[in-house]
Enzyme design. Structure first.
Site, PDB file in Angstrom:
ATOM      1  N   SER A 206       0.860  -1.174   0.000  1.00  0.00           N
ATOM      2  CA  SER A 206       0.000   0.000   0.000  1.00  0.00           C
ATOM      3  C   SER A 206       0.898   1.227   0.000  1.00  0.00           C
ATOM      4  CB  SER A 206      -0.902  -0.024   1.239  1.00  0.00           C
ATOM      5  OG  SER A 206      -1.654   1.171   1.326  1.00  0.00           O
TER       6      SER A 206
ATOM      7  N   GLY B  75      -4.443  -3.961   6.224  1.00  0.00           N
ATOM      8  CA  GLY B  75      -3.487  -3.672   7.284  1.00  0.00           C
ATOM      9  C   GLY B  75      -3.691  -2.266   7.816  1.00  0.00           C
TER      10      GLY B  75
ATOM     11  N   ASP C 212      -7.097   3.321  -3.304  1.00  0.00           N
ATOM     12  CA  ASP C 212      -7.801   3.419  -2.015  1.00  0.00           C
ATOM     13  C   ASP C 212      -8.024   4.884  -1.668  1.00  0.00           C
ATOM     14  OD1 ASP C 212      -8.869   3.139   0.511  1.00  0.00           O
ATOM     15  OD2 ASP C 212      -7.179   2.034   1.362  1.00  0.00           O
TER      16      ASP C 212
ATOM     17  N   LYS D 270      -1.183  -1.120  -4.325  1.00  0.00           N
ATOM     18  CA  LYS D 270      -2.329  -0.263  -4.001  1.00  0.00           C
ATOM     19  C   LYS D 270      -1.818   1.151  -3.805  1.00  0.00           C
ATOM     20  CE  LYS D 270      -4.815   0.178   0.317  1.00  0.00           C
ATOM     21  NZ  LYS D 270      -5.528  -0.570   1.375  1.00  0.00           N
TER      22      LYS D 270
ATOM     23  N   LYS E  96      -2.819   5.127  -2.721  1.00  0.00           N
ATOM     24  CA  LYS E  96      -3.769   5.999  -2.042  1.00  0.00           C
ATOM     25  C   LYS E  96      -4.079   7.192  -2.926  1.00  0.00           C
ATOM     26  CE  LYS E  96      -3.980   3.890   2.006  1.00  0.00           C
ATOM     27  NZ  LYS E  96      -5.226   3.475   2.658  1.00  0.00           N
TER      28      LYS E  96
ATOM     29  N   LYS F 181     -10.186  -6.505   8.036  1.00  0.00           N
ATOM     30  CA  LYS F 181      -9.144  -6.248   9.029  1.00  0.00           C
ATOM     31  C   LYS F 181      -9.697  -6.734  10.359  1.00  0.00           C
ATOM     32  CE  LYS F 181      -7.608  -2.008   6.692  1.00  0.00           C
ATOM     33  NZ  LYS F 181      -7.690  -0.531   6.673  1.00  0.00           N
TER      34      LYS F 181
ATOM     35  N   GLU G 253     -11.065   1.061  -3.637  1.00  0.00           N
ATOM     36  CA  GLU G 253     -11.383   0.794  -2.232  1.00  0.00           C
ATOM     37  C   GLU G 253     -11.998   2.028  -1.582  1.00  0.00           C
ATOM     38  OE1 GLU G 253      -8.049  -1.005  -0.270  1.00  0.00           O
ATOM     39  OE2 GLU G 253      -8.801  -0.537   1.740  1.00  0.00           O
TER      40      GLU G 253
ATOM     41  N   ASP H 122     -13.891  -1.152   2.874  1.00  0.00           N
ATOM     42  CA  ASP H 122     -13.004  -1.301   4.026  1.00  0.00           C
ATOM     43  C   ASP H 122     -13.736  -0.682   5.229  1.00  0.00           C
ATOM     44  OD1 ASP H 122     -11.036  -0.875   5.988  1.00  0.00           O
ATOM     45  OD2 ASP H 122      -9.545  -0.038   4.643  1.00  0.00           O
TER      46      ASP H 122
HETATM   47  O1  OSB Z   1      -7.231   2.081   4.377  1.00  0.00           O
HETATM   48  O2  OSB Z   1      -6.217   0.264   4.197  1.00  0.00           O
HETATM   49  C1  OSB Z   1      -6.287   1.387   4.678  1.00  0.00           C
HETATM   50  C2  OSB Z   1      -3.190   2.161   6.782  1.00  0.00           C
HETATM   51  C3  OSB Z   1      -3.752   2.826   7.837  1.00  0.00           C
HETATM   52  C4  OSB Z   1      -5.110   3.043   7.834  1.00  0.00           C
HETATM   53  C5  OSB Z   1      -5.900   2.587   6.784  1.00  0.00           C
HETATM   54  C6  OSB Z   1      -5.331   1.897   5.729  1.00  0.00           C
HETATM   55  C7  OSB Z   1      -3.945   1.710   5.720  1.00  0.00           C
HETATM   56  C8  OSB Z   1      -3.228   1.073   4.628  1.00  0.00           C
HETATM   57  C9  OSB Z   1      -1.886   0.472   4.969  1.00  0.00           C
HETATM   58  O3  OSB Z   1      -3.609   1.055   3.492  1.00  0.00           O
HETATM   59  C10 OSB Z   1      -1.846  -0.988   4.803  1.00  0.00           C
HETATM   60  C11 OSB Z   1      -0.641  -1.594   5.464  1.00  0.00           C
HETATM   61  O4  OSB Z   1      -0.677  -1.810   6.697  1.00  0.00           O
HETATM   62  O5  OSB Z   1       0.324  -1.866   4.759  1.00  0.00           O
HETATM   63 MG    MG Z   2      -8.423   1.002   3.034  1.00  0.00          MG
END
Ligand code: OSB
Ligand code: MG
Length: 378
Positions: free
Chosen positions: A138, A294, A192, A164, A166, A266, A217, A242
């Site tokens: 991510s 995560g 995401d 992924k 952001k 999660k 996402e 999510d």
């Molecule tokens: O939206 O998936 C998410 C990290 C913190 C809060 C929300 C998210 C995330 C990540 C990181 O996308 C995923 C990771 O732990 O590698």
């Molecule tokens: Mg997410």
């Protein structure tokens, strides 16, 4: 039968190697709550709370979780015999409303404890069937498209099975296009948005759709299932939810409404392993693929995620990067390493399958309380 007679709740401070930016904020350092649960035989289970410092991803924070665990979760479990770890979540749901991240931290420690006592790997106790789980990365929002393209190409070269990216309003189409260019046409690229858009942004969301993402996402607000259903009707890319999926009931709503076609599970978000497994089972019955998300966990939370991701309907790569993607040094031995784009499920060891480095954990600890039936010890 498991009876937790002692909970040690610690807050540790861990600095990320690289800051992580999403539509809801930037993280340089993590404050992480770690739970240690012990029974009368001295067996120990570990859990980690995924709450962040600020109420950006959801309403919970490190401080609300600290308070909820101390005031409500601990009294509901301490000294109470449970037939098995699957009985902990229903008891917590009955005890008080909300605070799923606080509940999950203790519930997951109970699962590790039960697995330790049974001499079974946690993955086996949960019903896992995989020996390794596929890894995705991510990538936070980058300042330039060039920076993102470099990171995305490096991730593919390292062997990650999915990238992924952001996105946030105003920092989206160019970044997504650069990532697509960098990873190639056929590579699984996910976007995401962390709930940053509304249906008024449909033109932008359609331009993101044109990048042919493997999924988008959480484009809309967490509580907007009907909006997601309307959006899904006009997008080619599957929507993955999510933040919206807080329970098996909400996952059922998603499926019934057509609000998404993939679920990011999660365990730390939904109240722990029992709830996560219920969502997994429901999704499986409906042919909806899931993957394990995560929250920038330490090696403890990662161990729980890896165990869960070994269940059969986790058919897509998870946000399960190796330790060194996040930390200079992780709190577990061995650290999590990626081989062939996968993390190995530690099936040769009981419980979470990694050793918590107590000395290192102690050196990172900024706050600690020991809880016993009847109250705090100090
Ligand atoms: O939206 O998936 C998410 C990290 C913190 C809060 C929300 C998210 C995330 C990540 C990181 O996308 C995923 C990771 O732990 O590698
Ligand atoms: Mg997410």
């Amino acid at each position: 039968m498991i009876t937790i007679i002692r909970l040690v709740l610690r807050e540790i401070a861990l600095s990320l190697r690289d800051p992580f930016r999403t539509s809801s904020g930037i993280t340089h350092h993590r404050r992480i709550l770690v739970v240690e649960a012990a029974d009368a035989d001295g067996a120990v289970g570990w859990g980690e709370c995924v709450a962040e410092e600020a109420p950006a991803y959801s309403a919970e924070t490190v401080d609300t979780a600290r308070s909820a665990i101390t005031a409500w979760v601990a009294p509901a479990v301490l000294g109470r015999p449970f037939a098995g770890p699957e009985a902990v979540f229903p008891a917590l749901e009955k005890a008080f409303r909300g605070h799923p991240m606080a509940k999950a931290a203790v519930e997951m420690a109970a699962w590790d404890l039960a697995a330790q006592k049974a001499g079974s790997p946690l993955a086996g106790l949960l019903g896992g069937t995989r020996e390794r789980v596929e890894t995705g990365i991510s990538l936070g929002i980058q300042k330039t498209t060039q920076a993102l393209a470099r990171l995305a190409a490096a991730a593919v070269a390292e062997g990650y099975r999915r990238v992924k990216v952001k996105v946030a309003p105003g920092e989206d189409v160019a970044l997504a296009a650069a990532a697509r260019q960098a990873v190639g046409e056929a590579f699984p690229l996910a976007l995401d948005a962390n709930a940053a858009y509304s249906l008024a942004d449909l033109p932008v969301l359609q331009r993101l759709d044109a990048v042919a993402p493997a999924m988008i996402e959480q484009p809309l607000a967490a509580d907007d299932l009907s909006g997601h259903a309307r959006l899904q009707e006009v997008l080619q890319a599957p929507i993955c939810l999510d933040e919206s999926v807080t329970s098996a009931a909400r996952a059922g709503d998603m499926i019934a409404l057509g609000a998404g076609r993939i679920i990011n599970i999660k365990p730390g978000r939904v109240g722990g392993h029992a709830a996560a497994r219920a969502i997994h089972d429901l999704a499986r019955r409906h042919g909806v693929p899931v993957w394990c998300g995560g929250m920038l966990e330490s090696g403890i939370g990662r161990a729980h995620n890896v165990a869960l991701a070994s269940l059969p309907n986790f058919t897509l790569p998870g946000d399960l990067s190796p330790s060194r993607r996040y930390w200079k040094r992780d709190v577990v031995n061995p650290e999590w390493v990626m081989a062939g784009g996968c993390l190995a499920v530690p099936l040769d060891r009981p419980g979470i399958g990694v050793e918590v480095d107590r000395e290192f954990l102690e050196s990172l600890t900024t706050w600690r309380v020991e809880l016993r039936p009847g109250g705090a010890v100090g």
